[in-house]
Design a protein around this motif. Structure first.
Motif, PDB file in Angstrom:
ATOM      1  N   THR A   1       0.828  -1.209   0.000  1.00  0.00           N
ATOM      2  CA  THR A   1       0.000   0.000   0.000  1.00  0.00           C
ATOM      3  C   THR A   1       0.859   1.254   0.000  1.00  0.00           C
ATOM      4  O   THR A   1       0.573   2.223  -0.725  1.00  0.00           O
ATOM      5  N   HIS A   2       1.918   1.269   0.809  1.00  0.00           N
ATOM      6  CA  HIS A   2       2.811   2.432   0.826  1.00  0.00           C
ATOM      7  C   HIS A   2       3.463   2.644  -0.547  1.00  0.00           C
ATOM      8  O   HIS A   2       3.531   3.791  -1.039  1.00  0.00           O
TER       9      HIS A   2
ATOM     10  N   ILE B   1       0.869   4.016  -2.938  1.00  0.00           N
ATOM     11  CA  ILE B   1       0.591   5.425  -2.649  1.00  0.00           C
ATOM     12  C   ILE B   1       1.697   6.310  -3.220  1.00  0.00           C
ATOM     13  O   ILE B   1       1.434   7.352  -3.841  1.00  0.00           O
TER      14      ILE B   1
ATOM     15  N   ARG C   1      -7.275   7.002  -7.266  1.00  0.00           N
ATOM     16  CA  ARG C   1      -6.766   7.323  -5.934  1.00  0.00           C
ATOM     17  C   ARG C   1      -7.755   6.959  -4.841  1.00  0.00           C
ATOM     18  O   ARG C   1      -7.369   6.540  -3.762  1.00  0.00           O
TER      19      ARG C   1
ATOM     20  N   ALA D   1      -2.314   8.177   3.199  1.00  0.00           N
ATOM     21  CA  ALA D   1      -3.335   8.305   2.162  1.00  0.00           C
ATOM     22  C   ALA D   1      -3.816   9.727   1.903  1.00  0.00           C
ATOM     23  O   ALA D   1      -4.184  10.046   0.770  1.00  0.00           O
TER      24      ALA D   1
ATOM     25  N   LEU E   1      -3.095  11.665  -1.309  1.00  0.00           N
ATOM     26  CA  LEU E   1      -3.683  11.296  -2.594  1.00  0.00           C
ATOM     27  C   LEU E   1      -4.892  12.138  -2.969  1.00  0.00           C
ATOM     28  O   LEU E   1      -5.309  12.122  -4.126  1.00  0.00           O
TER      29      LEU E   1
END
Length: 557
Positions: A208-209, A212, A223, A268, A271
């Motif tokens: 996930t990182h 992102i 996004r 997050a 984004l």
């Protein structure tokens, strides 16, 4: 009397040869220890076989070898055969290692097969595909529970998670990694398997990182989906940790896994646009801080049964999310005010609940707010009229006033947490630091209010008022110490008198070194008159207090 002869030391016996009872047997090299080589070979076999499965599903498709159906069916049949062989081998004497390796390879291969059917060949809609993957993962960890084997569960999850990115790099990959994270939660509730905690959480968090980061650089359109993925990782991580630690309060690894799972949703907000990011951060902070607050209320603590280490993780994550929300809801000049208001809340909670973690968070927010205020109202800005008019405002005055409130709450909190100390050095340093901070904040608030009033002499009026307030504060400290001088000679009394005299000296220095050259007209006259009157009151009261103390001591003698 006969002379006593010294006794000779007992003779040393021969060193017992190897194999004789009592001899030290040297430990064998690591490659000769039981089970080491077999485990290494088994792990290597799992890795190589799964790589072969990935080649069958992906590289064969790219090269046009076989058709889609033979590739997928071959992968499924091969995985099922490995699971069956593993179960059969496991039942045989000495077959535990081999059975675990075979079964882990089969379950991980089946999981990769489902990933391929969903993302490469589009045979399965994503929702049924995720459900099928959840079934495969649940079956794998279910067998691990039945066999009481943490290595089997770890190999299944790690094999599927590490090789899934080689099958697909679409956003669906995050969902498949979250499925692995979710499938292990029931297992963690029953068994204390710390390695499984980390293996099920780290891949989803890392992926996930990285996604992102790629989205921030590339700015694609999906996004919001990634934000939902980060929220899912956090929900599974925190929710799973709460469920696990309610069963086993000492499971620190569960809280560590939750700490990892919290981080993607903190990243997050980068984004999305600022209003949505602020709402997201504020909501996230509210949830995490609510989890942490359950340990502060006795009734909630008994109901929730969340251990302290899990609450600390939630409180830390919530504090960072709250910082993001404050950053999003304030402008540059108002940001220090927001930080100081949050600091006052944390310090108040710390003092009321005697909670040192909340005190740490409050101190951090106070430090950030203080640095923010200092960057706006530095010494040069406060001393130069032109800079003060350009940079200072009513918001700066409000921030400085809030800083005074934070200072008062911090002193009260320290007394609640640590009590009244008898160490004069500690008390002296504390009050000196508080006095210096108070003088700066008072000056900033006075000058900012004077400038914000848009009066022609606002700058000099502000400095005049600040000097008078300095002297009034010094008088208050002196009166406080003198009132208790006859009753006690504690460190607090001595520090109050000492700090009062130091602030008096500072006020006089400011009056003659700065105000005399800056102020003019009636403002200068008013400043000198007020400071002079306060000095007369202080001197009169100081002399009377010591005279009363001396007469009392002579009467007693």
């Amino acid at each position: 009397m006969g002379q006593v002869q010294p006794t000779a030391p007992p003779p040393r016996g021969p060193i017992p040869p190897r194999g004789v009872p009592g001899a030290r047997t040297p430990s064998p090299p690591w490659w000769q220890r039981e089970g080491v080589i077999s485990r290494l070979l088994a792990v290597a076999g799992v890795a190589v076989t799964l790589i072969g499965v990935v080649m069958l599903l992906v590289l064969a498709a790219q090269a046009g070898i076989f058709g889609p159906v033979p590739r997928v069916v071959a992968g499924a049949v091969f995985s099922a055969a490995l699971v069956g062989a593993g179960m059969r081998v496991f039942r045989r004497p000495g077959g535990r290692v081999g059975g675990i390796a075979l079964a882990a390879t089969g379950f991980a291969g089946a999981y990769l097969d489902v990933v391929a059917m969903t993302t490469i060949y589009d045979w399965l809609h994503p929702v049924p595909g995720f459900a099928a993957a959840l079934g495969v993962a649940a079956a794998g960890v279910g067998v691990a529970v039945q066999w009481r084997s943490q290595p089997l569960a770890v190999l299944v999850v790690a094999g599927a998670a590490v090789l899934a990115p080689f099958v697909t790099t679409e956003l669906a990959l995050l969902a498949f990694l979250i499925v692995l994270q979710l499938a292990c939660v029931p297992v963690q509730m029953r068994h204390d398997w710390p390695f499984l905690h980390l293996v099920r959480t780290a891949p989803a968090v890392l992926a996930t990182h990285l996604t992102i980061l790629a989205f921030v650089i590339g700015q694609p359109d999906e996004r919001r989906v990634l934000v939902l993925a980060a929220a899912a990782v956090a929900a599974v991580g925190v929710g799973g940790a709460i469920l696990v630690t309610r069963q086993r309060p000492g499971d620190l690894v569960a809280s560590l896994a939750a700490a990892l799972a919290i981080t993607p949703l903190l990243a997050a907000p980068a984004l999305i646009d600022r209003p949505a990011a602020t709402i997201l951060s504020a909501s996230y902070a509210a949830v995490l801080l609510a989890v942490a607050a359950t340990t502060l209320v006795p009734k909630l603590r008994d109901i929730a049964r969340i251990p302290a280490h899990t609450a600390i993780v939630a409180g830390t994550g919530g504090s960072f999310a709250l910082l993001e929300a404050v950053w999003g809801v304030t402008t540059g000049s108002a940001l220090p005010l927001g930080l100081l208001l949050v600091a006052a809340c944390y310090l108040g909670i710390a003092g009321q609940a005697r909670n040192r973690v909340a005190a740490l968070f409050g101190t951090g927010y106070a430090a950030l707010g203080g640095l923010g205020l200092l960057s706006i109202a530095d010494a040069e800005t406060l001393a130069v009229s032109r800079l003060a008019i350009e940079d200072l405002s009513a918001a700066t005055a409000a921030t400085a006033t809030a800083g005074l409130g934070v200072l008062a709450v911090a002193l009260w909190m320290l007394r609640r947490l640590f009590g009244t100390t008898t160490d004069e050095a500690v008390t002296t340093l504390l009050w000196i630091g508080a006095s210096v901070a108070a003088l700066y904040l008072v000056t900033t608030a006075s000058v900012s209010l004077g400038v914000a009033a848009d009066a022609a002499d606002g700058f000099v009026v502000g400095h005049s008022v600040s000097t008078i307030i300095w002297m009034a504060g010094a008088l208050a400290a002196l009166l406080y110490g003198l009132r208790r001088l006859s009753a006690e000679a504690s460190a607090t009394v001595k520090v109050a008198l000492g700090s009062g005299l130091l602030v008096t000296a500072a006020a006089l220095a400011k009056l003659f070194l700065f105000d005399l050259s800056t102020l003019d007209g009636l403002i200068r006259v008013a400043a000198f008159l007020m400071v002079g009157i306060l000095l007369l009151v202080a001197g009169t009261r100081y002399a009377r207090a010591f005279a009363e103390t001396g007469s009392r001591e002579s009467g007693t003698g």
